[in-house]
Design a protein around this motif. Sequence first.
Motif, short mmCIF file in Angstrom:
data_model
loop_
_atom_site.label_atom_id
_atom_site.label_comp_id
_atom_site.label_asym_id
_atom_site.label_seq_id
_atom_site.Cartn_x
_atom_site.Cartn_y
_atom_site.Cartn_z
N SER A 34 -51.05 27.67 -41.04
CA SER A 34 -50.90 26.27 -40.64
C SER A 34 -52.22 25.62 -40.24
O SER A 34 -52.46 24.45 -40.59
CB SER A 34 -49.87 26.14 -39.51
OG SER A 34 -50.30 26.83 -38.35
N LEU A 35 -53.06 26.34 -39.52
CA LEU A 35 -54.33 25.73 -39.11
C LEU A 35 -55.25 25.49 -40.30
O LEU A 35 -55.74 24.36 -40.48
CB LEU A 35 -55.03 26.56 -38.03
CG LEU A 35 -56.27 25.87 -37.47
CD1 LEU A 35 -55.89 24.73 -36.53
CD2 LEU A 35 -57.15 26.86 -36.76
N LEU A 38 -54.02 22.49 -42.25
CA LEU A 38 -54.30 21.21 -41.60
C LEU A 38 -55.73 20.77 -41.89
O LEU A 38 -55.98 19.62 -42.27
CB LEU A 38 -54.09 21.32 -40.09
CG LEU A 38 -54.39 20.07 -39.27
CD1 LEU A 38 -53.33 19.01 -39.51
CD2 LEU A 38 -54.47 20.40 -37.80
N PHE A 39 -56.69 21.68 -41.74
CA PHE A 39 -58.08 21.33 -42.01
C PHE A 39 -58.30 21.07 -43.50
O PHE A 39 -59.05 20.16 -43.88
CB PHE A 39 -59.02 22.41 -41.48
CG PHE A 39 -59.24 22.32 -39.99
CD1 PHE A 39 -60.11 21.38 -39.46
CD2 PHE A 39 -58.59 23.18 -39.13
CE1 PHE A 39 -60.32 21.28 -38.10
CE2 PHE A 39 -58.79 23.10 -37.75
CZ PHE A 39 -59.66 22.14 -37.24
N GLU A 40 -57.65 21.84 -44.34
CA GLU A 40 -57.77 21.66 -45.79
C GLU A 40 -57.29 20.28 -46.22
O GLU A 40 -57.93 19.62 -47.05
CB GLU A 40 -56.95 22.75 -46.50
CG GLU A 40 -57.18 22.87 -47.98
CD GLU A 40 -58.52 23.47 -48.36
OE1 GLU A 40 -59.07 23.03 -49.38
OE2 GLU A 40 -59.01 24.37 -47.64
N LEU A 61 -63.28 22.74 -35.66
CA LEU A 61 -62.98 23.98 -36.35
C LEU A 61 -63.94 25.09 -35.92
O LEU A 61 -63.52 26.22 -35.67
CB LEU A 61 -63.03 23.77 -37.87
CG LEU A 61 -62.81 24.99 -38.75
CD1 LEU A 61 -61.48 25.69 -38.43
CD2 LEU A 61 -62.88 24.59 -40.23
N GLY A 62 -65.20 24.76 -35.80
CA GLY A 62 -66.18 25.75 -35.33
C GLY A 62 -65.86 26.26 -33.94
O GLY A 62 -65.96 27.45 -33.65
N HIS A 63 -65.47 25.35 -33.06
CA HIS A 63 -65.06 25.73 -31.70
C HIS A 63 -63.87 26.68 -31.75
O HIS A 63 -63.85 27.69 -31.03
CB HIS A 63 -64.71 24.48 -30.90
CG HIS A 63 -63.90 24.76 -29.69
ND1 HIS A 63 -64.42 25.37 -28.55
CD2 HIS A 63 -62.58 24.54 -29.42
CE1 HIS A 63 -63.45 25.51 -27.65
NE2 HIS A 63 -62.33 25.01 -28.16
N ILE A 64 -62.91 26.38 -32.58
CA ILE A 64 -61.72 27.24 -32.71
C ILE A 64 -62.13 28.63 -33.19
O ILE A 64 -61.63 29.64 -32.69
CB ILE A 64 -60.68 26.57 -33.62
CG1 ILE A 64 -60.08 25.35 -32.90
CG2 ILE A 64 -59.60 27.55 -34.04
CD1 ILE A 64 -59.24 24.44 -33.79
N MET A 108 -65.67 27.65 -43.59
CA MET A 108 -65.21 27.74 -42.21
C MET A 108 -63.69 27.86 -42.14
O MET A 108 -63.16 28.61 -41.32
CB MET A 108 -65.71 26.54 -41.41
CG MET A 108 -67.21 26.52 -41.21
SD MET A 108 -67.80 25.00 -40.43
CE MET A 108 -67.14 25.19 -38.77
N ILE A 109 -63.01 27.13 -43.00
CA ILE A 109 -61.54 27.22 -43.04
C ILE A 109 -61.13 28.65 -43.39
O ILE A 109 -60.26 29.23 -42.73
CB ILE A 109 -60.96 26.20 -44.05
CG1 ILE A 109 -61.20 24.77 -43.56
CG2 ILE A 109 -59.48 26.47 -44.30
CD1 ILE A 109 -60.91 23.70 -44.60
N GLU A 110 -61.76 29.21 -44.39
CA GLU A 110 -61.46 30.59 -44.79
C GLU A 110 -61.86 31.58 -43.70
O GLU A 110 -61.17 32.59 -43.47
CB GLU A 110 -62.18 30.93 -46.10
CG GLU A 110 -61.82 32.29 -46.64
CD GLU A 110 -62.46 32.57 -47.99
OE1 GLU A 110 -62.59 33.77 -48.30
OE2 GLU A 110 -62.83 31.62 -48.70
N GLU A 111 -62.95 31.30 -43.02
CA GLU A 111 -63.42 32.17 -41.94
C GLU A 111 -62.37 32.30 -40.85
O GLU A 111 -62.09 33.40 -40.37
CB GLU A 111 -64.73 31.62 -41.37
CG GLU A 111 -65.33 32.47 -40.27
CD GLU A 111 -66.64 31.89 -39.75
OE1 GLU A 111 -67.17 32.48 -38.79
OE2 GLU A 111 -67.13 30.88 -40.29
N PHE A 112 -61.78 31.16 -40.43
CA PHE A 112 -60.75 31.25 -39.41
C PHE A 112 -59.60 32.13 -39.89
O PHE A 112 -59.15 33.02 -39.16
CB PHE A 112 -60.19 29.88 -39.01
CG PHE A 112 -58.97 30.04 -38.14
CD1 PHE A 112 -59.10 30.34 -36.80
CD2 PHE A 112 -57.69 29.99 -38.69
CE1 PHE A 112 -57.97 30.57 -36.00
CE2 PHE A 112 -56.56 30.20 -37.91
CZ PHE A 112 -56.70 30.50 -36.57
#
Length: 169
Positions: A34-35, A38-40, A61-64, A108-112
Amino acid sequence: MNRPQPNDYPIWAEAYINKVEQDIFEILEEQVFSLPALFERNKDKENYAYAENKWTLKEMLGHIIDCERIFAYRITCFARNEQQHLPGFDEDDYVSNARFGERNYEDMIEEFATLRKANLYLYRSLNDDELHRTGTASGRAINVKSILFVTAGHIIHHFGILTERYHVV
């Protein structure tokens, strides 16, 4: 898994823990998808900040991601019965020193998602004894179970900010 009790965590953690209203592992697993989704869906807003001196979507996103790492480290340390006190961190200093604006948003999205998937192996491996082990971070005692709930609640918290202030969908 039962919820942590108020004596298991410092007062600051309560706001995050109270946001967890269903099975902790269902939430942690659901957030893998889900996260990032959302960013995607909001790639065109990666450099948007809702007000002056507020983080951009990419910085959020970086903070998360930073918090995902920090919470997993604390869980690992305390589950392994670490007796050393762990330092706190200033989220604004971390963001201002991270150069998130220079990073690739899709990476970054993939990193999370990758971090959370990897962390879930650790989280699922914890037994009851390890979940109840306590350590000190930021000068306050907190147990492993509470950090799991903070991890999920932190994402729920930021989902709210993203939808209410950044107007992402």
